[in-house]
Design a protein around this motif. Structure first.
Motif, PDB file in Angstrom:
ATOM      1  N   GLY A   1     115.355 153.097 130.864  1.00 55.25           N
ATOM      2  CA  GLY A   1     114.513 154.275 130.783  1.00 55.25           C
ATOM      3  C   GLY A   1     113.325 154.155 129.854  1.00 55.25           C
ATOM      4  O   GLY A   1     112.453 155.019 129.862  1.00 55.25           O
TER       5      GLY A   1
ATOM      6  N   PRO B   1     109.255 156.672 131.947  1.00 52.82           N
ATOM      7  CA  PRO B   1     109.107 157.098 133.338  1.00 52.82           C
ATOM      8  C   PRO B   1     107.944 158.079 133.508  1.00 52.82           C
ATOM      9  O   PRO B   1     107.665 158.896 132.629  1.00 52.82           O
ATOM     10  N   GLY B   2     107.283 157.963 134.642  1.00 59.78           N
ATOM     11  CA  GLY B   2     106.126 158.800 134.921  1.00 59.78           C
ATOM     12  C   GLY B   2     104.817 158.170 134.501  1.00 59.78           C
ATOM     13  O   GLY B   2     103.745 158.602 134.926  1.00 59.78           O
TER      14      GLY B   2
ATOM     15  N   ARG C   1     103.002 153.604 139.280  1.00 59.80           N
ATOM     16  CA  ARG C   1     103.629 154.676 138.510  1.00 59.80           C
ATOM     17  C   ARG C   1     105.138 154.504 138.536  1.00 59.80           C
ATOM     18  O   ARG C   1     105.717 154.284 139.596  1.00 59.80           O
ATOM     19  N   TRP C   2     105.761 154.602 137.388  1.00 55.72           N
ATOM     20  CA  TRP C   2     107.210 154.392 137.277  1.00 55.72           C
ATOM     21  C   TRP C   2     107.964 155.629 137.717  1.00 55.72           C
ATOM     22  O   TRP C   2     107.908 156.666 137.090  1.00 55.72           O
ATOM     23  N   GLY C   3     108.678 155.485 138.808  1.00 57.16           N
ATOM     24  CA  GLY C   3     109.417 156.569 139.440  1.00 57.16           C
ATOM     25  C   GLY C   3     109.089 156.551 140.915  1.00 57.16           C
ATOM     26  O   GLY C   3     108.039 157.036 141.348  1.00 57.16           O
TER      27      GLY C   3
ATOM     28  N   GLY D   1     110.028 161.268 142.462  1.00 51.34           N
ATOM     29  CA  GLY D   1     109.903 160.067 141.656  1.00 51.34           C
ATOM     30  C   GLY D   1     110.601 160.151 140.313  1.00 51.34           C
ATOM     31  O   GLY D   1     111.071 159.145 139.783  1.00 51.34           O
ATOM     32  N   TYR D   2     110.682 161.355 139.749  1.00 45.65           N
ATOM     33  CA  TYR D   2     111.328 161.511 138.442  1.00 45.65           C
ATOM     34  C   TYR D   2     112.834 161.275 138.513  1.00 45.65           C
ATOM     35  O   TYR D   2     113.479 161.076 137.485  1.00 45.65           O
TER      36      TYR D   2
ATOM     37  N   ILE E   1     113.774 156.481 138.903  1.00 47.92           N
ATOM     38  CA  ILE E   1     113.213 155.457 138.021  1.00 47.92           C
ATOM     39  C   ILE E   1     114.014 154.156 138.102  1.00 47.92           C
ATOM     40  O   ILE E   1     113.506 153.093 137.803  1.00 47.92           O
ATOM     41  N   ASN E   2     115.286 154.274 138.498  1.00 36.01           N
ATOM     42  CA  ASN E   2     116.167 153.116 138.655  1.00 36.01           C
ATOM     43  C   ASN E   2     116.792 153.123 140.039  1.00 36.01           C
ATOM     44  O   ASN E   2     116.942 154.174 140.658  1.00 36.01           O
TER      45      ASN E   2
ATOM     46  N   THR F   1     104.017 153.515 143.595  1.00 33.24           N
ATOM     47  CA  THR F   1     105.078 153.759 142.615  1.00 33.24           C
ATOM     48  C   THR F   1     106.137 152.664 142.666  1.00 33.24           C
ATOM     49  O   THR F   1     106.176 151.857 143.598  1.00 33.24           O
TER      50      THR F   1
ATOM     51  N   THR G   1     110.351 151.294 141.090  1.00 31.78           N
ATOM     52  CA  THR G   1     111.633 151.556 140.452  1.00 31.78           C
ATOM     53  C   THR G   1     112.192 150.235 139.932  1.00 31.78           C
ATOM     54  O   THR G   1     111.877 149.162 140.469  1.00 31.78           O
TER      55      THR G   1
END
Length: 223
Positions: free
Chosen positions: A3, A35-36, A55-57, A69-70, A73-74, A143, A145
């Motif tokens: 995270g 994240p984000g 973008r992460w998510g 997306g939130y 993240i994984n 985006t 993950t």
């Protein structure tokens, strides 16, 4: 899970380490990537490796709302080749997410203690990632993950999950441009061996993603 992480290397180090042929537009270091945020990733476009920001998510191409997306993240590597959100990406949209350490929080009697985790034998490394492009009307997002797995012996004392870190000689194989069957990508991840880690306690200052300076990585005494 994964995270938060860091990327403190300079641009030339990254270009050399990942054998890139171009400079990285708008490159910035960070002590507290969350994240984000936009994260540095490497893909192969069929002709060469390219570094840029995602973008992460993950927001899958078919999603109705980018807010999904939130929650993504994984991705669990054990089932990613079967899940609708990740199956097609395992076949053709694999990426490297560049880092030089990551944070994890260990449960203690005093509360959750953040730790900074690094590789013992090299500075820069890459998480195995998946990416996608999402479009709605004139709005588009790229985006990603981070793929995760059960913790190894070292990490198990800190958390039950961990990000997949690709061995150096497996990075290019992960992002090779040829399409694969999702099960082949899954089997590739399952075959990887872990490198050695080290970890140390850092201040709870890192808990807030708004904090992004050297205080985040300052060692503190064990309690």
């Amino acid at each position: 899970m994964c995270g938060r992480y860091t990327l403190l290397a300079d641009e030339l180090e990254i270009i050399k380490e990942f054998d890139l042929q171009q400079h990285i537009d708008s490159y910035q270091t960070s002590y507290n990537i969350a994240p984000g945020q936009n994260v540095l990733a490497v893909i192969h476009d069929g002709k060469q490796k390219r570094a840029g920001y995602l973008r992460w998510g993950l927001v899958p191409s078919w999603a109705k709302d980018e807010k999904i997306g939130y929650k993504m993240i994984n991705a669990r590597s054990e089932t990613a080749h079967e899940k609708p959100s990740f199956k097609k990406l395992m076949a053709r949209k694999r990426c490297l997410i560049i880092a030089d350490s990551f944070y994890e929080w260990k449960k203690t009697e005093q509360g959750k203690q953040p730790k900074r985790i690094q590789l013992s034998n090299r500075k820069l490394f890459a998480f195995a990632g998946l990416w996608d492009k999402w479009e709605q009307q004139e709005h588009e997002l790229f985006t990603c993950t981070v793929l995760t797995k059960d913790a190894n012996e070292f990490m198990r004392d800190i958390h039950h999950r961990m990000p997949i870190i690709l061995p150096k000689d497996k990075e290019d194989e992960w992002i090779k441009p040829q399409n694969q069957q999702p099960i082949e990508a899954h089997q590739f991840l399952q075959s990887l061996t872990d490198e050695k880690f080290n970890a140390y306690n850092v201040p709870i200052y890192v808990n807030s993603a708004k904090n992004n300076d050297a205080t985040c990585i300052e060692p503190i005494a064990s309690t």
